[in-house]
Write a protein that holds these residues in place. Structure first.
Motif, PDB file in Angstrom:
ATOM      1  N   ASP A 151       8.914 -44.854  26.993  1.00 17.95           N
ATOM      2  CA  ASP A 151       8.694 -45.477  28.300  1.00 17.95           C
ATOM      3  C   ASP A 151       7.902 -46.782  28.237  1.00 17.95           C
ATOM      4  N   VAL A 152       6.904 -46.833  27.361  1.00 21.04           N
ATOM      5  CA  VAL A 152       5.967 -47.965  27.346  1.00 21.04           C
ATOM      6  C   VAL A 152       6.211 -48.912  26.177  1.00 21.04           C
ATOM      7  N   TRP A 153       6.227 -48.374  24.980  1.00 19.08           N
ATOM      8  CA  TRP A 153       6.250 -49.223  23.790  1.00 19.08           C
ATOM      9  C   TRP A 153       7.655 -49.609  23.352  1.00 19.08           C
ATOM     10  N   LYS A 154       8.662 -48.856  23.819  1.00 16.52           N
ATOM     11  CA  LYS A 154      10.060 -49.191  23.533  1.00 16.52           C
ATOM     12  C   LYS A 154      10.314 -49.339  22.034  1.00 16.52           C
ATOM     13  N   LEU A 155       9.870 -48.351  21.280  1.00 18.00           N
ATOM     14  CA  LEU A 155       9.964 -48.410  19.823  1.00 18.00           C
ATOM     15  C   LEU A 155      10.822 -47.266  19.286  1.00 18.00           C
TER      16      LEU A 155
END
Length: 215
Positions: A151-155
């Protein structure tokens, strides 16, 4: 959850800080008594490992064992990891980060690694194709970190169950002997990835006036 921007320039250098060379390295954060650090450096003589530990008693134990084994590609560091990383590491310098069985911070979720603004800075120090290995015996911790990556880091990442006979750290041995589920996320930094700290150079021991820091 939303992530504020990390204020790297406000970080004080650790006590007795010493700068390091800008060369490819691996870094273990929270190395404890150094079991993994000693194993990794012995089995990877071509890689330089810096093992950072904040607790003095554990650092001394690691330092003592390192003195016995004598790997010249291992450097134990006694420091708090956040200011040390800010002051010591160069952009895209690190080949691998290891964060093995960190404090799950049950009463302060904002201090978990992938919930901290600092995690963006950590990513800026990782080379393209480099990895972060995050291990825990707490399924909820891994599940939350996995969701943050999405959701946040898109990794991109791989989630693995750690083998019952693995023995990288003293905690890992204890947890596996109890029959607990130990898992890890291996997070990779893709070529297209960018952070707001990609051009931020290390402070190399500089300090700023005292102020309250929100990590």
């Amino acid at each position: 959850m939303p992530i504020r921007q990390f204020q790297a320039q406000r970080m004080h250098a650790p006590r007795d800080f010493q700068a390091i060379a800008n060369q490819p390295i691996c870094v273990e954060i929270g190395a404890g008594k150094g079991k993994h650090a000693l194993l990794f450096s012995a089995s990877n003589p071509d890689k330089q490992l810096i093992a950072v530990e904040r607790t003095r008693e554990k650092f001394v134990a690691m330092q003592k064992q390192h003195g016995i084994e004598g790997q010249n590609n291992l450097q134990p560091i006694h420091a708090d990891a956040l200011p040390w990383v800010v002051h010591a590491l160069f952009p895209a310098q690190v080949q691998q980060f290891f964060i093995l069985y960190p404090n799950p911070e049950p009463h302060n979720p904002a201090q978990r690694w992938l919930n901290m603004p600092f995690f963006e800075f950590l990513l800026s120090r990782l080379e393209v194709g480099g990895t972060i290995t995050l291990a825990s015996n707490i399924p909820e911790y891994i599940a939350e970190a996995q969701q943050q990556l999405i959701d946040v880091w898109k990794l991109p990442f791989v989630k693995e169950v750690i083998a019952p006979d693995s023995a990288r750290t003293h905690f890992e041995i204890k947890y596996l002997e109890r029959g607990e589920l130990c898992q890890q996320l291996i997070i990779t930094k893709p070529a297209s990835y960018s952070t707001r700290f990609d051009d931020f150079q290390p402070l190399q021991g500089q300090t700023t006036p005292a102020m309250n820091i929100e990590a």
